[in-house]
Each structure stands twice: as structure tokens, then as C-alpha cells.
Scaffold this active site. Structure first.
Site, mmCIF file in Angstrom:
data_model
loop_
_atom_site.group_PDB
_atom_site.id
_atom_site.type_symbol
_atom_site.label_atom_id
_atom_site.label_comp_id
_atom_site.label_asym_id
_atom_site.label_seq_id
_atom_site.Cartn_x
_atom_site.Cartn_y
_atom_site.Cartn_z
ATOM 1 N N PRO A 127 0.836 -1.209 0.000
ATOM 2 C CA PRO A 127 0.000 0.000 0.000
ATOM 3 C C PRO A 127 0.868 1.255 0.000
ATOM 4 C CG PRO A 127 -0.045 -1.054 2.160
ATOM 5 C CD PRO A 127 0.733 -1.965 1.254
ATOM 6 N N GLY A 131 4.006 4.159 4.989
ATOM 7 C CA GLY A 131 5.271 4.001 5.712
ATOM 8 C C GLY A 131 5.851 2.607 5.619
ATOM 9 N N SER A 134 6.543 1.602 0.008
ATOM 10 C CA SER A 134 6.019 1.465 -1.349
ATOM 11 C C SER A 134 6.861 2.211 -2.386
ATOM 12 C CB SER A 134 4.566 1.958 -1.392
ATOM 13 O OG SER A 134 4.140 2.059 -2.711
ATOM 14 N N ALA A 136 9.982 3.310 -2.347
ATOM 15 C CA ALA A 136 11.336 2.764 -2.538
ATOM 16 C C ALA A 136 11.282 1.407 -3.226
ATOM 17 C CB ALA A 136 12.036 2.643 -1.189
ATOM 18 N N ASP A 178 15.061 3.402 3.646
ATOM 19 C CA ASP A 178 14.044 2.653 2.883
ATOM 20 C C ASP A 178 14.665 1.989 1.661
ATOM 21 O OD1 ASP A 178 12.490 3.905 4.745
ATOM 22 O OD2 ASP A 178 10.987 4.652 3.347
HETATM 23 C C1 MEV Z 1 10.646 6.925 6.402
HETATM 24 O O1 MEV Z 1 10.289 5.586 6.099
HETATM 25 C C2 MEV Z 1 11.731 6.979 7.439
HETATM 26 C C3 MEV Z 1 12.162 8.368 7.875
HETATM 27 O O2 MEV Z 1 13.181 8.196 8.873
HETATM 28 C C4 MEV Z 1 12.666 9.211 6.723
HETATM 29 C C5 MEV Z 1 14.005 8.734 6.189
HETATM 30 O O3 MEV Z 1 14.660 7.884 6.794
HETATM 31 O O4 MEV Z 1 14.386 9.263 5.142
HETATM 32 C C6 MEV Z 1 11.020 9.134 8.547
#
Ligand code: MEV
Length: 341
Positions: A127, A131, A134, A136, A178
Site C-alpha cells: 500500500p 510508511g 512502497s 522505494a 528505505d
Molecule cells: C521513512 O520511512 C523513514 C524516515 O526516517 C525518513 C528517512 O529515513 O528518510 C522518517
């Protein structure tokens, strides 16, 4: 008579033009069509989101049950994309596909435009805006597929650099966590672009539950940066605490200390709240997970929506947590685990 060749049709991502004539192909000889394929998984951050942006370590692992897949076929025509979000020319893809377009262009790199373009088909069950990696994963699948179609095999570092180009288009200034995690085969310790494998003393069972609220990583990262300016003491305290918790978690994972790791996750959830990336829906799911016996639960990824991560005691407990979190309102939940390593 020299046949007319429409040069724009031969460029990588030029606007489409009908091919001038088959006789042109016959004279030039059609290059052989090559196909490349790529795949990358979802990811979840166990500890260290946000603090990782400031050079601190993070721990992440793949969610192998969800993935993005891409197939790229060379074509003498202009490059195009077929995905659930868009079907058409690369050059007319909407802004929300900018990271994918960037991935295709980065993988084509400085190739001679006369080589033509690529037709990229993307299929993903990760999805988006939750977070769980997706953007990457799609980028990683795309750069692998396009490079392979062009006869190149990427090293992990080359793949990382190309995915980072796409991630910059998605999130501004990504840490690279990511981009590494969606290509990993197990849990990783990440710091400043480099990756180490971590030792796991006992199997760890985890549940990722979607809050149903779209996560806004770029906004969340920018708001943390604004906090650094407006309240440096609050920022410093939370970031240092998150960094220390990540180091502690590595030891707890190595020792197989499930209860201790749960407490560390709860603490991290609180500090992420202080940074301002929490959300009521995330708090609600984390509380529901703890009420269902999870030793710990926290938001994962950028926050402000997206997913929580809960620790389970064993596979049966993980299945029970999935059911309880679905009942608590999560539209989707997945399990993942760390094997002894
Ligand atoms: C995003 O999945 C993770 C964060 O730490 C951003 C990053 O690492 O670039 C919020």
C-alpha cells in the site's frame, strides 16, 4: 529514396509519434527486444525512524509477504509506463508518478537516445503512503528491470544510488534507510547509507497494522526539521533518546530479550510523539496491541498516519494480534519475523 525516420520516436521518453514506416525499421534493422525484471519487498522500521535522518542508526527489516514487481521491455518507441495508477507515456505521467519516472530515467541514465525507450509494467501489493516502503520498493523494482533490459546488472550500491534518485523525488532528503531495507533479505542495521547485518538471539514475531490514515513522510520529516529550529532542546532530547533506544534494541535483539525490546518500542513511540509525528489512529492501534498482550508497539515509518508495528510472543500470538488489530479498525495487517541469525 531515403526513408523518413521520426527521431523523436527513437528517443527514450519523447512524446509519442507514429512510426514513419516499416521500411525504416527494415533498413536500420530493429534492435533485439530485451526484457528485464525486478522485485523488491515492503519494509518496516523497528527503531530509528526520523533520528536516522540526522545520522543516527536505525533497524529495519523486509516485509516479504508484500512486494513490488516490474518488467521492462526495450522498445524503439518512446518510453511508457503501465501501472495501476497510470497507463501512458513516461513524458506525460502525472506528478504523483514523479518518483517512478525518475527511477526509469535514472536507470536509462546517459544511454544513447537512439537506443529507444523502455516499456515498464509495474505491479505492486504494497500500500502506498503507509510508511511500509512502497515508493522505494517500486523504484528498486523499476531500476533493476530497466537496467537488466538494457543489459546491465546493478551492484547493490549502484541500485541504492538509483533508488535514492527516485526517493529524493518522493521525499526530498531521504536517509536511504528505505532504499536499503526494501532490497534486504533480513534485518539490517543502517547508518549513513551503509548496512550491517544484525545478530538475532531468538525468533521475533512482529505485526504491522495499517491505521487507514495516509502517512505523509515528507511533511513529517519537514515538521521535525522545523522543530529542530523552533525548539532545539526538545528536538535534541527526543533524537538522542531515539538513538539510544535503537542501540539498546540491537542488544535486546541479539540477547533474544522480547520483553525488553517491547519496552524499548513503547518508549520510542512516546519520543516520536514528542517529535510531533504521532497520530490518534496510531495511538489507538498501539494501545489495542498492548491490550492484546503485545510486549510493545510503536508507530513505524514517517508517522502522521501510516502503520504501527507490534511485537508478538510467537506466531499464534501474531495471528491473534492481526485479528485484534483488524477488529480495532486496521484495514490491513501483515506479519513478519526475524529468524535466529
Ligand atoms: C521513512 O520511512 C523513514 C524516515 O526516517 C525518513 C528517512 O529515513 O528518510 C522518517
Amino acid at each position: 529514396m531515403t526513408p523518413e525516420i521520426d527521431a523523436s520516436a527513437l528517443r527514450g521518453d519523447a512524446p509519442t509519434q507514429p512510426r514513419a514506416s516499416r521500411s525504416a525499421d527494415a533498413l536500420l534493422g530493429d534492435p533485439p527486444v530485451r526484457t528485464g525484471r525486478g522485485r523488491a519487498t515492503g519494509k518496516v522500521i523497528l527503531l530509528g525512524e526520523h533520528s536516522v535522518v540526522y545520522g543516527h542508526p536505525a533497524i529495519a527489516l523486509p516485509i516479504t509477504s508484500i512486494s513490488a514487481r516490474a518488467e521492462a521491455t526495450t522498445t524503439a518507441q518512446a518510453s511508457r509506463i503501465d501501472s495501476a495508477l497510470f497507463h501512458g507515456l513516461l513524458s506525460s505521467a502525472p506528478d504523483r508518478l514523479r518518483p517512478t519516472v525518475t527511477a526509469v530515467r535514472a536507470a536509462l541514465g546517459a544511454d544513447d537516445p537512439a537506443l529507444g525507450g523502455v516499456h515498464v509494467r509495474i505491479d505492486s501489493d504494497i500500500p502506498s503512503e503507509r510508511g511500509v516502503g512502497s515508493s522505494a520498493a517500486v523504484a528498486a523494482a523499476v531500476v533493476s528491470a530497466v537496467s537488466q533490459a538494457r543489459g546491465r546488472t546493478l551492484t547493490p550500491d549502484e541500485r541504492f544510488d538509483l533508488v535514492q534518485d527516485a526517493e529524493r523525488a518522493a521525499h526530498g532528503s531521504p536517509s536511504g534507510l528505505d532504499a536499503r531495507a526494501v532490497c534486504a533479505s533480513g534485518p539490517i542495521w543502517f547508518r549513513r547509507g551503509t548496512v550491517e547485518h544484525i545478530s538475532v538471539g531468538a525468533p521475533l514475531h512482529l505485526v504491522v497494522a495499517d491505521s487507514g490514515v495516509r502517512g505523509r513522510t515528507r511533511e513529517a520529516v519537514e515538521s521535525v526539521r522545523a522543530l529542530k529550529q523552533s525548539s532545539p532542546a526538545v528536538f535534541d532530547h527526543a533524537i538522542s533518546a531515539l538513538s539510544a533506544l535503537t542501540t539498546r534494541a540491537r542488544i535486546q535483539i541479539s540477547d533474544g530479550d522480547v520483553e525488553g525490546l517491547g519496552t524499548t518500542m513503547d518508549d520510542a513511540h512516546r519520543h516520536l510523539g514528542v517529535l510531533g509525528v504521532g497520530d490518534r489512529a496510531l495511538d489507538h492501534l498501539a494501545t489495542a496491541a498492548r491490550a492484546a498482550g503485545a510486549p510493545g508497539a510503536k508507530l513505524t515509518g514517517g508517522g502522521r498516519g501510516g502503520c504501527i508495528l507490534a511485537l508478538a510472543h510467537d506466531p499464534d500470538h501474531a495471528a491473534e494480534l492481526v485479528a485484534r488489530l483488524r477488529t480495532a479498525g486496521a484495514p490491513a495487517a501483515w506479519t513478519t519475523h526475524m529468524e535466529i541469525a
